[in-house]
Scaffold this motif. Structure first.
Motif: not given
Length: 303
Positions: A60-68
């Motif tokens: 989930x790219x949105x979830x990965x963006x939150x991690x960044x």
């Protein structure tokens, strides 16, 4: 030129004299990787990056963006202070301050060398680090150049901090989807911080790249695998304290001149990043900042 070869853990591996540039073995390894990748559509049945994809799923790219975003905010105060110093120094560099420091392709070595000189004149134990690793198992051979800074404390312990002036380029991929580009552009233009924090970004960016490529039915190339990325900052390295300036009128002068364009682009990215952070950050008392002052009027004396 006096230098040291140091293992990633900080132990001195070998001391010696450096008389020239690195060999072209790593370039040959990378050429073979690219050729195999283009011919087979992957790195083969036992690919360089197979260990990264055994249990992979569509991220989930949105979830990965939150991690960044979380990792960007998880910064110690002294790392934040050092980043401000590094940004100020980069913005103070002009094209006339860049001098060719090696006989081969420059690859922004002149910019790294200039930044190291400024950091050392400001009292920091900084050096240009040349890392090199041979292909072994599932890790392709390669080399990478970055800056490190040893933060000495009053307790006789020290911490090594990493400065990479082209951090985003390590994660660029072909035919990236828009959501991946947004994640890529959210990364710091210049990474300043501990190796531990840097390593947190790597698996997230690998998963984001794999997800983006999968949407275009493309495999993850071996030079974007987690093992290859980790090798850039975790391999044995040489610390160069004072790179000798070379004659810039030779065959590589055009490559060196491209560094001025790199400098302008980097300064533009930093200015945009600083302005965006200023607009988002609540007002605070700057008197609490403890980084060493930068005296720009004397930085380039005798360069």
């Amino acid at each position: 030129m006096d230098c040291r070869v140091i293992m990633a853990g900080g132990d001195v591996w070998m001391r010696g004299q450096i008389g020239g540039a690195l060999s072209h073995e790593s370039e040959h390894d990378l050429a073979l990787m690219v050729s195999d990748f283009l011919e087979n559509g992957s790195a083969g049945g036992d690919s360089w990056c197979s260990s990264d994809s055994d249990s992979a799923h569509l991220s989930d790219l949105a979830h990965l963006a939150d991690k960044i975003k979380f990792y960007k905010c998880s910064v110690a105060q002294y790392e934040s202070d050092l980043a401000s110093v590094v940004h100020s120094l980069i913005l103070s560099i002009s094209e006339n301050n860049l001098h060719l420091v090696k006989s081969g392709p420059c690859n922004a070595s002149c910019l790294k060398s200039t930044l190291v000189k400024l950091l050392r004149r400001s009292g920091y134990d900084a050096a240009v680090c040349s890392a090199r690793w041979h292909g072994s198992g599932k890790v392709p051979g390669g080399d990478h150049e970055y800056i490190d800074l040893v933060n000495h404390s009053d307790t006789e312990s020290s911490e090594r901090l990493i400065i990479d002036i082209d951090f985003r380029s390590h994660f660029e991929i072909t035919r990236a989807v828009q959501s991946y580009d947004r994640i890529l552009n959210s990364l710091p233009a210049v990474y300043v911080g501990s190796l531990t924090r840097l390593k947190q970004f790597l698996p997230v960016m690998v998963e984001a790249a794999r997800s983006s490529l999968k949407q275009n039915s493309m495999p993850l190339p071996p030079w974007r695998s987690l093992a290859y990325l980790q090798a850039k900052w975790q391999s044995p390295y040489q610390r160069h304290f004072d790179l000798d300036e070379q004659n810039g009128n030779g065959v590589f002068s055009f490559d060196h001149k491209q560094c001025s364009g790199h400098l302008k682009m980097l300064q533009s990215l930093l200015q945009s990043e600083i302005e965006a952070a200023r607009l988002l950050k609540p007002k605070s008392n700057d008197n609490n900042r403890r980084h060493k002052p930068v005296r720009s009027y004397s930085l380039f004396r005798n360069l």
